[in-house]
Design a protein around this motif. Structure first.
Motif: not given
Length: 461
Positions: A85-91, A65-69, A53-63, A96-102
């Motif tokens: 769904k990208v909630i916040k995007n900084e350098k 920039e992020i190229q791909s995920y 029902q609710k998305p799962i939260k994840a944070i990706i960080s690097d020294n 992220l919010e990982i949306l539930p599958p169907s």
């Protein structure tokens, strides 16, 4: 000779220049931020309960920039790419919010694995970038917990106590409690058999409006059950007492309790009284609540063997529970407060006898209450003994019915020797008259427990 030297120098230059270029290139690769070698970081729970029902939260960080995920779900038979769904995007950081599958009707997995595969923008690894792969175990749980009322007391008075026995069942249960008006929370304690619980609650006297009492159960996946508990209710008819405050009382009593409580003393008589009666009282009530709440886990381990409490022998009642006291000074109202216990007085330094077994959870000076003891009787029910001249027991002592625990006195915000007796439900002072009433105990406590036991035995054959 000169020719030979020139030839050797040229050869040395031919060797040194490429070597220098290689060294420079290697140094550039290893030292330049463009070729940094630190892998991205992925912050996500290693074990996830998901109700889809609710998305799962994840944070990706690097020294850099992020190229791909890429985020995928694998149930062992099929791999599905999950939308994000990208909630916040900084350098260098993406939230992220990982949306539930169907899932279709033919594929309803109960568990699986979420893989997060990330590359940064570094030129390292043949310009592919640094890679991080994380895996999280997923338990899919879409079913809400069972939360059923098995038995409860019939009438709940403002300031009074109520008993609730419930069945709460879920293999992934996280939390369960009783909610009063969505303002107060009361804990449950194990009762009789597995998955059954009891809670003693109150309608706090200072909450005028009764809205609802609910059992709330929440599992690890966030599924929530809310079950209404039916009560007939009865508001409290407060009795207002007008009390005149004198200079003598403030100078000999209010000033004294502030000093003993390490509080600064105002200059004016009315301010001294109000600080003791309001600010210090609030602090003392908070202490009672905190001591009781802190002990709740242990309270469930205390054998509950409560019978009707007995009033102090050969004592007159000088004040009742629920008196609304209005304090005046020079004919002007300066404060008001609830009196939340029973005041009993007989002879000076009369013996204080406990009339139910329990465990001492507090002993000490408590401001307006003076020297005070609190006894926990199990299931979050406590009794309070205030204004004592001495206390014969220590914290963690187990006391028995009929045991002397101290003597009455005049410590705290009082003029004369007496006992302030209070009853506590998870740290909230409640009407002692109910717990002193054999008929109330029989109808509300004993019958509720007996009815629940019969129902549980019938439902578990």
């Amino acid at each position: 000779m000169k020719f030979t030297n020139s030839k050797n120098g040229l050869m040395l230059a031919i060797v040194m220049i490429p070597t220098a270029l290689v060294i420079g290139l290697v140094a550039f690769i290893f030292l330049s931020p463009t070729f940094e070698r630190v892998a991205p970081k992925v912050l996500i729970e290693k074990e996830i309960y998901w109700n889809l029902q609710k998305p799962i939260k994840a944070i990706i960080s690097d020294n850099s920039e992020i190229q791909s995920y890429n985020v995928t779900f694998d149930d062992g038979q099929k791999q599905v790419k999950l939308e994000t769904k990208v909630i916040k995007n900084e350098k260098g950081s993406i939230e992220l919010e990982i949306l539930p599958p169907s899932f279709d009707e033919m594929n309803k997995p109960k568990d699986g694995n979420i893989k997060v595969d990330v590359y940064d923008s570094s030129k390292w690894n043949l310009f592919k970038g640094n890679q991080t792969v994380t895996n999280s175990k997923v338990i899919i749980d879409k079913r809400s917990p069972i939360a059923n009322v098995i038995s409860n007391s019939y009438l709940l008075r403002q300031g009074g106590s109520g008993i609730i026995i419930a069945e709460i069942n879920d293999e992934n249960i996280k939390d369960y409690y009783v909610s009063f008006n969505d303002e107060e929370v009361f804990e449950f304690f194990p009762f009789y058999k597995k998955n059954f619980y009891i809670s003693i609650i109150t309608w706090p006297i200072d909450i005028k409006e009764f809205k609802k009492v609910n059992i709330v159960a929440v599992d690890m996946a966030g599924n929530k059950s809310v079950t209404k508990v039916p009560f007939y209710i009865k508001p409290f008819k407060e009795k207002v007492d007008q009390i005149k405050i004198t200079d003598d009382f403030v100078n000999s009593i209010s000033r004294h309790v502030l000093e003993n409580s390490d509080m600064t003393i105002p200059n004016e008589i009315p301010e001294i009284f109000v600080k003791a009666n309001k600010e210090l009282r609030e602090k003392n009530v908070k202490t009672i609540r905190e001591v009781s709440k802190k002990n709740l886990e242990n309270s469930g381990k205390i054998p509950f063997d409560v019978k009707t409490f007995v009033r102090m022998q050969n004592a007159a009642t000088f004040a009742q529970y629920g008196e609304r006291r209005h304090y005046t000074y020079n004919e002007q109202k300066i404060d008001e407060a609830w009196h939340l216990g029973m005041d009993w007085a007989s002879s000076k330094r009369a013996e204080i006898i406990v009339t139910n077994p329990g465990k001492v959870i507090y002993k000490g000076y408590l401001g307006i209450y003076g020297d005070t003891a609190i006894i926990d009787h199990g299931w979050g029910l406590g009794s309070l003994y205030a204004h004592t001249s001495n206390i014969d027991v220590e914290v963690n002592d187990e006391v028995k019915t009929g045991q002397k625990i101290g003597n009455t006195g005049a410590t705290g915000a009082v003029f004369g020797d007496h006992l302030h007796f209070g009853m506590l439900v998870q740290g909230i002072e409640v009407n002692p008259n109910e717990w002193l009433d054999n008929e109330w105990i029989k109808v509300n406590l004993t019958k509720t427990i007996n009815d629940a036991t019969k129902i549980i035995n019938g439902s578990t054959k």
